[in-house]
Motif scaffolding. Structure first.
Motif, PDB file in Angstrom:
ATOM      1  N   VAL A  62       0.869  -1.171   0.000  1.00 54.35           N
ATOM      2  CA  VAL A  62       0.000   0.000   0.000  1.00 54.35           C
ATOM      3  C   VAL A  62       0.907   1.222   0.000  1.00 54.35           C
ATOM      4  CG1 VAL A  62      -1.745   1.293   1.285  1.00 54.35           C
ATOM      5  CG2 VAL A  62      -1.839  -1.204   1.223  1.00 54.35           C
ATOM      6  N   ILE A  63       0.664   2.120  -0.938  1.00 51.94           N
ATOM      7  CA  ILE A  63       1.475   3.331  -1.096  1.00 51.94           C
ATOM      8  C   ILE A  63       0.581   4.550  -0.928  1.00 51.94           C
ATOM      9  CG2 ILE A  63       3.009   4.620  -2.621  1.00 51.94           C
ATOM     10  CD1 ILE A  63       3.403   2.040  -4.222  1.00 51.94           C
ATOM     11  N   GLU A  64       1.103   5.577  -0.242  1.00 60.07           N
ATOM     12  CA  GLU A  64       0.405   6.858  -0.121  1.00 60.07           C
ATOM     13  C   GLU A  64       1.314   7.953  -0.658  1.00 60.07           C
ATOM     14  OE1 GLU A  64      -1.445   7.774   3.669  1.00 60.07           O
ATOM     15  OE2 GLU A  64      -1.205   5.694   4.246  1.00 60.07           O
ATOM     16  N   ALA A  65       0.739   8.840  -1.459  1.00 63.10           N
ATOM     17  CA  ALA A  65       1.484   9.975  -2.012  1.00 63.10           C
ATOM     18  C   ALA A  65       0.581  11.203  -1.987  1.00 63.10           C
ATOM     19  CB  ALA A  65       1.930   9.677  -3.441  1.00 63.10           C
ATOM     20  N   ASP A  66       1.189  12.370  -2.102  1.00 66.70           N
ATOM     21  CA  ASP A  66       0.409  13.607  -2.108  1.00 66.70           C
ATOM     22  C   ASP A  66      -0.288  13.848  -3.443  1.00 66.70           C
ATOM     23  OD1 ASP A  66       1.028  14.252   0.525  1.00 66.70           O
ATOM     24  OD2 ASP A  66       2.836  15.347  -0.049  1.00 66.70           O
ATOM     25  N   THR A  67       0.329  13.375  -4.532  1.00 68.58           N
ATOM     26  CA  THR A  67      -0.246  13.600  -5.860  1.00 68.58           C
ATOM     27  C   THR A  67      -0.183  12.320  -6.686  1.00 68.58           C
ATOM     28  OG1 THR A  67       1.818  14.230  -6.952  1.00 68.58           O
ATOM     29  CG2 THR A  67       0.582  16.001  -5.835  1.00 68.58           C
ATOM     30  N   ILE A  68      -1.029  12.267  -7.700  1.00 69.13           N
ATOM     31  CA  ILE A  68      -1.030  11.129  -8.598  1.00 69.13           C
ATOM     32  C   ILE A  68       0.303  11.033  -9.346  1.00 69.13           C
ATOM     33  CG2 ILE A  68      -2.134  12.367 -10.514  1.00 69.13           C
ATOM     34  CD1 ILE A  68      -2.906   8.738  -9.561  1.00 69.13           C
ATOM     35  N   GLY A  69       0.902  12.158  -9.669  1.00 72.76           N
ATOM     36  CA  GLY A  69       2.191  12.151 -10.365  1.00 72.76           C
ATOM     37  C   GLY A  69       3.293  11.514  -9.538  1.00 72.76           C
ATOM     38  N   GLU A  70       3.352  11.889  -8.250  1.00 76.57           N
ATOM     39  CA  GLU A  70       4.349  11.280  -7.359  1.00 76.57           C
ATOM     40  C   GLU A  70       4.128   9.775  -7.250  1.00 76.57           C
ATOM     41  OE1 GLU A  70       5.145  14.954  -4.210  1.00 76.57           O
ATOM     42  OE2 GLU A  70       3.587  13.475  -3.779  1.00 76.57           O
TER      43      GLU A  70
END
Length: 103
Positions: A43-51
């Motif tokens: 499971v990954i969390e990022a601030d933006t879809i690009g990141e």
């Protein structure tokens, strides 16, 4: 905004894939994302879809093999800033207990 994803990257091989999966997970360290690996994926969390997509591409390309299988499921909740743990907490609230059980 937080983008949450479930990622599974694996070479198509006979036998253990753990060494190659470890390469995919290690590739995530080069990006500003949070992650937690479980038996079925990461499971990954990022601030933006690009990141998020940059990190996923790095994980995919880190795996050696003639054929690599990647599964990606994205939850891009654009009107709130919900973390992965918040989603689990909500389910556990309805259950009235932890959402896990060991045999």
């Amino acid at each position: 905004m937080t983008v949450i994803a479930m990622l599974s990257v694996a070479p198509v091989v006979e036998g253990s894939m753990s060494e190659e999966v470890a390469k995919a997970v290690a590739a995530l360290d080069d990006f500003d994302v949070s992650y937690e690996t479980n038996p079925m994926g990461t499971v990954i969390e990022a601030d933006t879809i690009g990141e998020l997509l940059d990190a996923v591409e790095a994980a995919h390309t880190a795996v050696d093999g003639d054929r690599v299988s990647t599964f990606l499921k994205i939850d891009d909740k654009r009107t709130s800033d919900q973390r992965a743990r918040d989603k689990v907490d909500a389910v556990e609230k309805h259950l009235g207990r932890e959402a896990k059980r060991e045999r």
